[in-house]
Structures are given as structure tokens and as C-alpha cells.
Write a protein that holds these residues in place. Structure first.
Motif, PDB file in Angstrom:
ATOM      1  N   CYS A  14      -1.453   1.069  -1.553  1.00  0.00           N
ATOM      2  CA  CYS A  14      -0.101   1.599  -1.430  1.00  0.00           C
ATOM      3  C   CYS A  14       0.224   2.012  -0.004  1.00  0.00           C
ATOM      4  O   CYS A  14       1.368   2.044   0.385  1.00  0.00           O
ATOM      5  CB  CYS A  14       0.116   2.759  -2.373  1.00  0.00           C
ATOM      6  N   TYR A  15      -0.797   2.319   0.793  1.00  0.00           N
ATOM      7  CA  TYR A  15      -0.527   2.787   2.139  1.00  0.00           C
ATOM      8  C   TYR A  15      -0.083   1.625   3.022  1.00  0.00           C
ATOM      9  O   TYR A  15      -0.685   0.559   3.015  1.00  0.00           O
ATOM     10  CB  TYR A  15      -1.787   3.430   2.728  1.00  0.00           C
ATOM     11  N   MET A  39      -6.913   3.893  -4.072  1.00  0.00           N
ATOM     12  CA  MET A  39      -7.973   2.979  -3.650  1.00  0.00           C
ATOM     13  C   MET A  39      -8.653   3.502  -2.399  1.00  0.00           C
ATOM     14  O   MET A  39      -9.767   3.121  -2.079  1.00  0.00           O
ATOM     15  CB  MET A  39      -7.358   1.600  -3.364  1.00  0.00           C
TER      16      MET A  39
HETATM   17  S1  FES Z   1      -3.772   3.836  -0.117  1.00  0.00           S
HETATM   18 FE1  FES Z   1      -3.011   4.189  -2.078  1.00  0.00          FE
HETATM   19  S2  FES Z   1      -3.622   6.249  -2.425  1.00  0.00           S
HETATM   20 FE2  FES Z   1      -4.214   5.938  -0.431  1.00  0.00          FE
END
Ligand code: FES
Ligand code: SF4
Lengths: 132, 744
Positions: free
Chosen positions: B105-106, B118
Motif C-alpha cells: 500500500c505504501y 506487508m
Molecule cells: S506498506 Fe502497507 S502497511 Fe506498510
């Protein structure tokens, strides 16, 4: 003839330029020896003479005369042997042989250059292709 | 190469970190031996007596520490101390230390969501593993990325993610470049324990560009954040809770952003893929060519992926100064236009009005013969909006040698301000817009004229609450703005200090004025630009340390054309032309052209101007030739040929060079480098590739302008964002977009 050639495995790499050079001559001789068979198989008597074919073979080999890397020479030899095999095994047809070795790569149309006479190198190349 | 690099990386991480080129071109995820076995996580690992050697930052990145040492802090990543600026997250700290943390997600250009988990790492003294992307790094933190706890956690997360993810990799377009695929190979367990049914989600229709397979979505919300934060449309959102969560448009609606294609790149799985590219090719069969885009004046950096002689897709390349890592939909999806409507043979129009294919020799002979029958001053050359600098140079030299000075580039108007480079360039640069705090847009709609510039403005507005004032026809800008007026009188009011917006400009530290190149075409352009300069002087827009007076150009050829001096007046040149040479120029008005004029069209597409042409000379498109282009901020870039030319086409400058010889006025260059040498004598900045030549600030040398501004309101310059040039007009995808996405 064809079978004997096929039985031979790919030889190890030439150790030196000397050895590679030697192999090239062997190949040339081998090709020259197969000329009568080739004339016979493809009915070439009325279009070409053995000596013309010989000089075509020599010309094809000389095309790569600037190659000095024995490995590359080996590779080219391998390709040459394969081509020779194909011809001798009758894997080609008459027009292949005539097209490639009798008439030559330029084809039937020979630009005599009368139209382009006096024009620059650039223009001549421009008329043939975009990549130069 | 990729194989080799992978092998090297696995066997010896020291080696690949020492060659940043490898590390920069691809993000490797390095599995370690222990990650493979499920038991390893549970076992208590013996303390590693020997630390692995420190690594270079991920991707060869440089970290700039703040000048004040108080603003930097030190953390320990896997035992190595790294210094980072305050405010970095744990994940960024790890990147500085050269440890690539798996993540879904980052995304460094989006806000932090922290919902995929993750990126879990272990931090000493914290009871549970922490999500590193959302956790700020604190001084002295001891971060461990490779412990059994972290590995076990990643494996668990992978298992949860794969629970509901379909097993359709073999038919998925993302296959081969999928983050989920890669990371499950690197961090996942080697067997599944899931025996229930997988959930499935209805696919959404997001329009003609983005294909959705929503069952594959892992709810990372990158796409939602992209749409709201970067594209500025609130179209996408998360609906439902728990296992009923899905991404969608809230109501049945298409995604109407000009940047929508970027969600394809940021989606870590195959949930959002390219619709035109669907099932066309697999990414490992494609050859990538790093080149630039020419559909607008931004010059976005792109990679053209081709298979054999066919362009299969276009994806962005990162260039922080120009397009960051986004590209507009026009850039991304115009490629099918490269396969349609192409001209592939020289053609001559016969007496019956039909074109007949001829050889190059005959075509050039005919053109040369006509050329000798007209008077020199009746010869006019027009360069089109996609022309490269080399061909424009050749065209100018050729026309000049034939004794005429009527050579121009379409879109530059009757009298463009070509004397000083700073008068027609974006002086702040595109990246420099981020420093601005007030924008005044005059007669320009960046959203349709240059989507990437608009994205910058939006970014600035979002980050610093910069104010935007807009003068022009009602427009749909996707950020807060004040519509000041529709015509030049508003501009005059501001220049005279009578307008309420003056107070905003007055208080600005780094004000920016952006004038559209559409103004070039107006009758009163001299007066307009002098008014704009008055405004600039009044509000300190141009001062020695800041030049905020910008012109936003419209097409790729424009800046180079102005540099090279293709500035004849189109109306007069066309009216008097008996021999018109159109080099890809389709948008110039030919109404005034005399009936008996002879028109040569040299170009790659059978577009508008072909209908009037007498002779067609086929040339190569930007994906097939090497050419120099200058973008609106004055940065010179090259296109690199990705595919061979179509049919019997030739490069533009070669055609003109050949024609010049046939016509008996031979140009003195035979090779691309010789043309470039010639260019360097006219405009040396076009030789310095990938550099922005700073323009010197004008010392006041201008004569006073006598012209009056007219009261005609500013016009919309680009009616249809999706179809602006020969390539995009030939594209079927762009036609679909204009049919479905443009608000009527
Ligand atoms: S990259 Fe998704 S929670 Fe940190
Ligand atoms: S569609 Fe893709 S980008 Fe959007 S939430 Fe799902 S996985 Fe993430």
C-alpha cells in the motif's frame, strides 16, 4: 557425402586464429569438391559454370575476411557447413540456388546508375533505404 | 542480463549494491534462505555473530540531510547506524540503509495508508512487529528487518492476501510485473492451507482505458489515494467493510481524469490493467525503448514497449523535473494511432484527383521541377507540431537556399516573441512551480494543454494552499481556483491595480504568471504580453532570484521552432504561396491558399492536410526516428527509435536533404551529427541534451508597444484533450475517449 558430414559432431572451438584459418580452407575445399554434385542435382549446367560457382563461394567467404575472432569464425563456419549440407542434401530447390548463388543478392534488376549519375552518396543511399 | 543480476544479488548482495545501475533499474526483492521454510519463523534464531556488511541506499538514492544537525537523527537498521532527517518513517530509514522492505500500500508519492501490513518489521522494545511505512522513526530506534518474527509476520500477511486472490496468474496481464507475484515468491509460504471458497467481486466499468478485474484487488487503496490526491477526481472509493470491502466508483460512473491511466501502474496486482493492452502481449516479450513523448509540450519521459515492428504500449519513466512518474492518458494510449492511417509510399495526385504511388526518385523529381517554376518569394515551408529540431533546421535552410524566408511552425501566430528565450519558455521550470505560492493563469487551461504541468500546480496547491487566479473561458480545473474573468480587461484591471486579486499577488512571495501559447494566435498579442509584463513588474514576479513569468507552450515542436527562428507570419505566407511545403502541418488554415498552389505534404499520417496535397512524401513518426525536441521549460531531449519505419518512409530531415539535392540546392549535411552541428551554430541549447539551458533575464530592450488590447475574451485553445495531432486523431482509443469521457 551428406551422411558423412552429418555424422561429424560440432568440432571443438579453434584454439587459435591459425587453426580457424585452416578450417576455413578445409571448408572451402569441401565446398569446391561438392560443386559437381550440386551442378548435377540442380541441373545447373546451362546457367553457370563450376568456376563461377567457385568464385561465388570464395566471395561469400571473403565477405567476412575482417573477422579475427576465432570463435566468430567457428560460428560462421558452422553456418556455412549447414548451408552446404542443405544444398547437397537437396533441401533447397533449384530457384533457391540460382537466386542466391548464380544471380546474386542484388536480383535481376541491375541499377546501372545512369539516373543517379552525379548524385551524391547520400542520395543513392536515400533511394534504397531509410537506414544508413 | 536480468537473470545475471538476480543471480548475483542472491549469491552476493555486496556485489549488486556496488553497481547502482543494476539496483536502480530494477527493484529486487531478496529472499533469504530462512524465509522459505515455514518452521524457520517459529524457531529461535541464534544471534548472528557476524553482521552483513552495510549496503548502499535502495536504488542508489541520495539522502540529503538537513543542514541543521538537530533535524537529523540516528537509527540502527540491522545493526548499522544510519543518519536520516527528522520525519522519515521507519520504512524510509530502512531504504536509506539499503534494505528494501516489501510493501503493497505504501507509495512514496501518495499519502500513507498503512493497511496492507506487508511492511512489518521488528523494532526493539516494541511488543509487536510494527508497520514500518506508517511508523515515524525515532532517535536510537533499533530496527530489525530480517528476524524470524518479521519473516513470520510477512508470511502470515502473504497468506491472508492470497486467501482471496484468484489463481489466474497465467491469464493475468500483470503477470511478470506483479508485486504480489514477486513478493509471494520471495516471502510467502510454499504451500496453502486454504480450502474454503474464494470471494469474488463484480468488475467495475471505469471507461475505455482501465480494465478492472476486481476479484484480484487486495484493497491497498493506492488507486483511491491516487485519484483523490494526484488526479484530483473523487471518483474512486472503498465501499463496504470486512470481507465485503471493494473498490469502486460510488455510483455507476466512468473515471474522468486525464491521468487515469496511472492507476494501472500503481496497482500492485492485476486488478487495474490497461484495457487496450489486454491480452495483447506479455511483458517479458517486449523491448523497452527509453524515449520521450511528443503529444504535448511537456516532453514526458516514457518507455515505448514494442514487439517486433509494433508498439505495444507506452509506460512512464521517472523524471523528477518533468513528469515525476505519471503520464497523461493521451501520452499513454495514443500509440494505436501509430498503426493507423499511415502513409507508406510517396504519392502523386494524378489529373483525376487520385493518388498514385510512385518511387522516391519520381516524387522528388516532380517536386523539384515545380519548385523551379515558382518565384522564390512564393515558396513557403510550414513545420508541424510534431516536428523535431533536425527537420526544422533542414526545412529552414532549404527554404532559405531557395531564396525565400517564409518558413514557420504552426501554432506560433503572426509575430511570436522569439527574440529572447525567456519570452516563450516556462522560466520557473515545471518542478520550480512547486515553490510558487500564487498562480495567475492567463488564457491557458493547463489541464487540457499540459496535463503534467497541471498535476504540478495541483500538487503545489494541495501541499501549500497556494492561491490560483484564472483568466479565461469557464474551465474545469481540478483544484481550488478563483475565476477572475474571461477576457483581457481583467488582466488590464490587475495591471492597473484595480482588481481584488491584486492584494493576493501583492502578498505573494513567489508569484507565478502562466500565459498560454494560445495568446500567440491573437491579434493583440503584443499588447497582451506587455500588459502581462506590467503585471509581472508590479508584483515582483520577475526579480533577479525568481523569474515567475511563464509561457506554457502547446506542442512539442514549438520551443525548438522559436529557437531556430521559424517565425514567418502564417497569414501572409500562405496567401502568397504558390509552392507550399507542409512538414507534418495539419492544423494550419489553408483557406487563403491560392487555388493553383502546389502543396507537398511530408508526414506520417494521412491527416487533414493530405486532402489538399499534390504530392505526399511519407516520413517516420516519433517512435521511429531519432530527433531532438525541446519542451516548454527549455529542456532538450531526444527521442530514440523503438520500431522500424513503416513502408517506404524516410526520416524527415533526410527527405529534405535529398530533395534539396534534386532541386539543385544541396544542403551541406549528410548525417544526423552534421545536422546537429549545424543546429549548434543557430541554437546551441538544442545540443545539450537533458539539460535546461537557463535563459538570461531580459534587460529592458523592448520598444514600447502601441497596440491596444482588444476586448475579445480568451478562447479555449484545445477543444478536445484526446485529439490534438495527427497521431492522436488517428487513434481509435482516443476516439473512444473523446466519445465517452468528454463532458458535452
Ligand atoms: S506498506 Fe502497507 S502497511 Fe506498510
Ligand atoms: S484496485 Fe489495485 S490499487 Fe486499487 S486497491 Fe485494489 S489492489 Fe490496490
Amino acid at each position: 557425402m551428406a551422411f558423412t558430414m552429418r555424422a561429424v559432431k560440432v568440432p571443438p572451438n579453434s584454439a587459435s586464429l591459425e587453426e580457424a584459418r585452416h578450417r576455413v580452407f578445409d571448408f572451402f575445399k569441401q565446398a569446391c569438391r561438392s560443386i559437381p554434385t550440386v551442378m548435377e542435382i540442380y541441373n545447373l549446367d546451362d546457367v553457370v559454370t563450376p568456376s563461377q560457382l567457385r568464385s561465388t563461394i570464395a566471395k561469400e567467404i571473403r565477405k567476412n575476411q575482417n573477422v579475427t575472432n576465432p570463435k566468430v569464425i567457428d560460428m560462421l563456419l558452422f553456418k556455412g557447413t549447414e548451408e552446404l549440407n542443405n544444398i547437397v542434401e537437396h533441401a533447397k530447390q533449384r530457384h533457391h540456388v540460382i537466386g542466391q548463388y548464380v544471380i546474386g543478392q542484388e536480383g535481376l534488376v541491375h541499377e546501372l546508375g545512369s539516373k543517379d549519375q552525379g548524385s551524391s552518396d547520400f542520395l543513392k543511399k536515400f533511394y534504397t533505404s531509410n537506414y544508413f | 542480463m536480468a537473470f545475471l543480476a538476480r543471480a548475483l544479488r542472491q549469491s552476493n548482495s555486496r556485489l549488486s549494491s556496488r553497481c547502482p545501475a543494476v539496483a536502480a533499474s530494477c527493484r529486487w526483492i531478496s529472499p533469504t534462505a530462512a524465509a522459505g521454510s515455514p518452521e524457520a519463523g517459529a524457531a529461535v534464531a541464534p544471534a548472528d555473530p557476524e553482521l552483513p556488511p552495510p549496503r548502499e541506499p535502495v536504488g542508489g538514492a541520495r539522502v540529503e540531510l538537513p543542514p541543521n544537525p538537530e533535524d537529523a537523527l540516528e537509527v540502527f537498521v540491522d545493526g548499522h547506524a544510519v543518519r536520516i532527517p527528522k520525519g522519515f518513517t521507519v520504512l524510509q530509514a530502512c531504504e536509506v540503509a539499503g534494505v528494501d522492505i516489501p510493501r503493497f500500500c505504501y507509495h512514496s508519492r501518495l499519502s500513507i495508508a498503512g493497511n496492507c501490513r506487508m511492511c512489518l518489521v521488528e523494532v526493539e522494545k516494541s511488543p509487536k512487529p510494527v508497520a514500518s511505512c506508517a511508523m515515524p522513526a525515532l532517535p536510537g530506534m533499533k530496527i530489525k528487518t530480517n528476524t524470524p518474527v518479521a519473516k513470520k509476520a510477512r508470511e502470515g500477511v502473504m497468506e491472508f492476501l492470497l486467501m482471496n486472490h484468484p489463481l489466474d496468474c497465467p491469464i493475468c496481464d500483470q503477470g511478470g510485473e506483479c508485486d504480489l507475484q514477486d513478493q509471494s515468491m520471495a516471502f510467502g509460504a510454499d504451500r496453502g492451507r486454504f480450502t474454503e471458497m474464494k470471494r469474488s467481486v463484480v468488475d467495475k466499468n471505469l471507461g475505455p482505458l482501465v480494465k478492472t478485474v476486481m476479484t484480484r484487488c487486495i484493497q491497498c487503496t493506492r488507486c483511491v489515494r491516487f485519484a483523490t490526491e494526484v488526479a484530483g477526481v473523487q471518483d474512486l472509493g472503498m465501499l463496504g467493510r470486512g470481507s465485503g470491502e471493494e473498490i469502486g466508483t460510488y455510483v455507476e460512473k466512468l473515471m474522468t481524469s486525464e491521468l487515469s491511466g496511472n492507476v494501472i501502474d500503481i496497482c500492485p496486482v492485476g486488478a487495474l490493467t490497461s484495457k487496450p493492452f489486454a491480452f495483447k502481449a506479455r511483458n517479458w516479450e517486449l523491448k523497452g525503448t527509453e524515449t520521450i513523448d511528443v503529444t504535448d509540450a511537456v516532453g514526458s519521459n516514457i518507455r515505448v514497449d514494442s514487439r517486433g515492428p509494433e508498439v505495444m504500449r507506452i509506460v512512464p519513466r521517472i523524471n523528477e523535473d518533468i513528469n515525476e512518474e505519471w503520464i497523461s492518458d493521451k501520452t499513454r494510449f495514443c500509440y494505436d494511432g501509430l498503426k493507423r492511417q499511415r502513409l507508406n509510399d510517396p504519392m502523386i495526385r494524378g489529373p483525376d484527383g487520385r493518388f498514385k504511388a510512385v518511387t522516391w526518385r519520381d516524387a522528388l523529381a516532380v517536386v523539384a521541377e515545380v519548385l523551379h517554376q515558382v518565384k522564390p518569394e512564393e515558396i513557403t515551408g510550414v513545420a508541424g507540431k510534431l516536428s523535431d529540431a533536425e527537420s526544422m533546421m533542414a526545412l529552414k535552410d532549404f527554404v532559405n537556399r531557395m531564396g525565400s524566408d517564409k518558413v514557420l511552425c504552426e501554432g506560433n501566430g503572426p509575430n511570436p516573441p522569439a527574440d529572447l528565450r525567456s519570452n516563450y519558455l516556462m522560466n520557473t521550470g515545471i518542478a520550480g512551480l512547486e515553490k510558487a505560492d500564487v498562480f495567475l493563469l492567463v488564457g491557458t487551461q493547463p489541464r487540457v494543454e499540459a496535463a503534467m504541468v497541471n498535476a504540478r500546480i495541483r500538487k503545489t496547491v494541495g501541499a501549500t494552499q497556494a492561491k490560483v487566479g484564472y483568466i479565461g473561458p469557464p474551465a474545469d480545473l481540478n483544484y481550488d481556483h478563483e475565476h477572475l474573468g474571461t477576457g483581457p480587461e481583467t488582466l488590464v484591471e490587475i495591471a492597473e491595480g484595480r482588481h481584488p486579486f491584486c492584494s493576493v499577488l501583492q502578498s505573494a512571495k513567489n508569484p507565478v504568471i502562466i500565459a498560454g501559447a494560445g495568446l500567440f494566435e491573437r491579434e493583440d498579442q503584443d499588447a497582451l504580453f506587455s500588459t502581462i509584463e506590467t503585471v509581472a513588474k508590479k508584483f515582483n514576479v520577475t526579480r533577479p532570484d525568481w523569474n515567475g513569468l511563464n509561457v506554457l507552450l502547446l506542442h512539442a515542436a514549438q520551443a525548438a521552432a522559436l529557437d531556430l527562428g521559424l517565425v514567418a507570419n502564417p497569414a501572409e505566407s500562405i496567401k502568397s504561396a504558390k509552392f507550399l511545403y507542409l512538414m507534418g502541418a495539419d492544423d494550419i488554415s489553408l483557406d487563403k491558399l491560392p487555388e493553383d498552389a502546389f502543396v507537398v505534404y511530408q508526414g506520417h499520417h494521412g491527416d487533414k492536410a493530405v486532402y489538399r496535397a499534390n504530392v505526399i512524401l511519407p516520413s517516420s513518426a516519433f517512435s521511429e526516428k531519432e530527433g531532438t525536441y525541446e519542451n516548454t521549460e527549455g529542456c532538450t531531449q531526444w527521442t530514440i527509435p523503438a520500431v522500424p519505419t513503416v513502408g517506404d518512409a524516410r526520416d524527415d530531415w533526410k527527405i529534405i536533404r535529398a530533395l534539396s539535392e534534386v532541386a539543385g540546392a544541396q544542403l551541406p549535411y549528410d548525417s544526423l551529427s552534421a545536422v546537429r552541428d549545424r543546429i549548434s551554430t543557430v541554437a546551441p541549447n538544442l545540443i545539450h541534451v537533458d539539460e535546461k539551458e537557463p535563459c538570461t533575464i531580459s534587460a529592458e530592450v523592448k520598444p514600447p508597444v502601441k497596440q491596444q488590447v482588444s476586448s475579445t475574451p480568451f478562447k479555449t485553445v484545445i477543444e478536445n484533450f484526446y485529439m490534438t495531432d495527427a497521431i492522436t486523431r488517428a487513434s481509435k482509443i482516443m476516439a473512444q475517449c473523446s466519445a465517452t469521457l468528454l463532458k458535452k
